[in-house]
Each structure stands twice: as structure tokens, then as C-alpha cells.
Design a protein around this motif. Structure first.
Motif, PDB file in Angstrom:
ATOM      1  N   ARG A 156       4.807  -6.298  -8.230  1.00 12.46           N
ATOM      2  CA  ARG A 156       3.709  -6.872  -7.452  1.00 12.46           C
ATOM      3  C   ARG A 156       3.786  -8.389  -7.565  1.00 12.46           C
ATOM      4  N   TYR A 190       0.266 -12.353  -5.212  1.00 11.80           N
ATOM      5  CA  TYR A 190      -0.837 -12.028  -4.311  1.00 11.80           C
ATOM      6  C   TYR A 190      -1.168 -10.535  -4.339  1.00 11.80           C
ATOM      7  N   ARG A 236       0.834  -7.999  -3.743  1.00  8.37           N
ATOM      8  CA  ARG A 236       1.540  -7.178  -2.760  1.00  8.37           C
ATOM      9  C   ARG A 236       2.709  -6.433  -3.396  1.00  8.37           C
ATOM     10  N   GLU A 237       2.853  -5.169  -3.010  1.00  2.00           N
ATOM     11  CA  GLU A 237       4.006  -4.389  -3.441  1.00  2.00           C
ATOM     12  C   GLU A 237       5.261  -5.028  -2.840  1.00  2.00           C
ATOM     13  N   THR A 238       6.219  -5.349  -3.709  1.00  2.00           N
ATOM     14  CA  THR A 238       7.378  -6.160  -3.319  1.00  2.00           C
ATOM     15  C   THR A 238       8.675  -5.527  -3.817  1.00  2.00           C
ATOM     16  N   VAL A 245       7.860  -7.132   1.480  1.00  2.00           N
ATOM     17  CA  VAL A 245       6.513  -6.715   1.105  1.00  2.00           C
ATOM     18  C   VAL A 245       5.957  -5.824   2.207  1.00  2.00           C
ATOM     19  N   TYR A 246       4.997  -4.977   1.843  1.00  2.00           N
ATOM     20  CA  TYR A 246       4.289  -4.228   2.871  1.00  2.00           C
ATOM     21  C   TYR A 246       3.042  -5.016   3.226  1.00  2.00           C
ATOM     22  N   SER A 247       2.932  -5.412   4.487  1.00  2.00           N
ATOM     23  CA  SER A 247       1.798  -6.202   4.969  1.00  2.00           C
ATOM     24  C   SER A 247       0.708  -5.271   5.484  1.00  2.00           C
ATOM     25  N   GLU A 248      -0.422  -5.245   4.790  1.00  2.00           N
ATOM     26  CA  GLU A 248      -1.560  -4.450   5.253  1.00  2.00           C
ATOM     27  C   GLU A 248      -2.093  -5.024   6.568  1.00  2.00           C
ATOM     28  N   ARG A 278       2.079 -16.875   0.893  1.00  2.00           N
ATOM     29  CA  ARG A 278       0.970 -15.966   1.153  1.00  2.00           C
ATOM     30  C   ARG A 278       0.922 -15.510   2.606  1.00  2.00           C
ATOM     31  N   GLU A 285       1.895 -14.123   6.080  1.00  2.00           N
ATOM     32  CA  GLU A 285       2.835 -13.073   6.453  1.00  2.00           C
ATOM     33  C   GLU A 285       3.212 -13.173   7.931  1.00  2.00           C
TER      34      GLU A 285
END
Length: 236
Positions: free
Chosen positions: A93, A96, A98-100, A121-124, A234, A236
């Protein structure tokens, strides 16, 4: 204590960003591809691989942009055959939350080791994977994923954005390099295969390579310092 226990029960462990992106399609991947793309920061493991690129090629018309990219570990203006190769995928992580997943690729030429780094990263916000290229995350690229007929994974790039200080903009499509990546597993040879091609609407193929490698899961409770980007973005 009971309240804390309920909170932890209600918070599921993170899944791989690739599984999250593909959903049920993830199960169509070859089992060894699922293994390589199926871990998250909660698993405490990494996929470490080594092998050889059958060939690496670059377009001499793109020499100067590639040279600039090489200074930030984004592609490079060098080619050859039978180039030793290594790849390191760590899941963690970022600052920020985020799963990376890291993609640290090293190409060992006779006179130099070239790196091609990325952090995905997975962008919500965007509901998709964003790929930050290079060691300073100045370039953010949207990715689409699909499963091939032979159970491989295909990754294609989309919109690309540049971030530096207060500056932030999306590149016109005509000025971008479109990446098409495919990774699959050869049962007979017991190895992973990879093909990467980056093309431009203006000059055609910019950069490409193809080869094979073996990889294994390793314990990775601590993240090595040299796989983290020097700067995390930060936006995306």
C-alpha cells in the motif's frame, strides 16, 4: 473489544488489483498466470523472475524521447538479442493507502543495465488500473485488461496524463505511445512468455521486446528500498 472485532470482520482483506479489475474473468487465466497476478499487499509475498529477451528493438526516430525516458527508467534507446532479464513484482500500500504493484524490469546489456519501472494502482475514482511509469510517477496511464484464448493476460494502455508540481494535463492521443502487453504460460517449457509492443500514430512501432522467464513466489514482509518510486503522485 467487541466493536473492534466487528470492524475487522467487516473489512475484507484486499484482493489483487488484477482480480479486482477482471472480476469473474480472472478465473479464465491459466493457473500460473493467476498465481503471478493474484496476490495483494496482505499476502506478504513477491513474484521474482529471471530469464532472457529473445530480442529488444527500438525505432531510431524515437531516440531522443527514449533517451529522456531512460533517465527516468521509462524504456530506453538500446536493442539486441538474447538479453538477460529480471522482473520484480511486489504488492504494497502506497502512502495514499492505494493497493500497489511494482514492475521493476532490468535488461542486462554488455555495457549497461537498463531499467523499465512502473507502479500500478487500482483507482477507485476511475474504476480501473492506473499505471505510473518511471521512478517518479510523472506519467499516469489508464490500462484495460483482458484474458486471451490461451489463458494469458493482455494489457493495453489508454489515456496518458503528465503530472509535475502544479502542472497536470492529458496528452493528445496522437502524441502518445500505445502499449500492448501480453503475458502467458507455456506448459511444455514450464516458463512465462511476454511480448511488449509500443506504437505511435505518427511513426509506428517505437519500442518492443519479446522473451521468456521463470518466476517464483518469495516471502516479502519488507519492501526493498530500491523498488519504491522516488516520488509518489496522488493524482490519478
Amino acid at each position: 473489544m467487541a466493536i473492534l472485532a466487528k470492524i475487522f470482520e467487516a473489512t475484507p482483506a484486499p484482493v489483487s488489483i488484477y482480480e479486482k479489475m477482471l472480476g469473474e474473468e480472472f478465473r479464465r487465466l491459466h493457473p500460473r498466470i493467476q498465481e503471478r497476478f493474484g496476490f495483494s499487499s496482505s499476502d506478504g509475498v513477491a513474484s521474482i523472475g529471471s530469464g532472457e529477451m529473445d530480442f529488444i528493438w527500438y525505432n531510431k526516430l524515437a531516440y531522443f524521447p527514449l533517451m529522456l525516458g531512460a533517465s527516468r527508467h521509462i524504456m530506453f534507446p538500446q536493442g539486441g538479442r538474447r538479453i538477460p532479464f529480471s522482473i520484480e513484482n511486489f504488492a504494497y500500500r502506497d502512502r495514499y493507502g492505494r493497493e500497489t504493484v511494482t514492475w521493476i524490469r532490468k535488461f542486462k546489456f554488455n555495457n549497461k543495465v537498463r531499467r523499465f519501472d512502473a507502479t500500478m494502482v487500482y483507482s477507485e475514482e476511475r474504476q480501473q488500473i492506473v499505471d505510473y511509469l518511471g521512478d517518479k510517477q510523472h506519467l499516469a496511464v489508464d490500462l484495460t485488461l483482458s484474458v486471451t484464448d490461451k489463458g494469458g493476460i493482455r494489457i493495453r494502455s489508454g489515456d496518458q496524463r503528465f503530472y509535475e508540481g502544479m502542472l497536470g494535463f492529458t496528452f493528445p492521443r496522437i502524441l502518445t505511445g500505445i502499449a500492448d502487453v501480453e503475458e502467458w504460460y507455456e506448459d511444455a517449457a514450464e516458463r512465462y512468455c511476454i511480448s511488449v509492443k509500443v506504437t505511435s500514430p505518427l511513426i509506428g512501432t517505437i519500442f518492443c521486446y519479446q522473451g521468456h522467464f521463470t518466476a517464483e513466489k518469495r516471502q516479502a514482509k519488507l519492501l526493498p528500498a530500491d523498488v519504491r518510486p522516488l516520488r509518489e503522485e496522488r493524482r490519478e
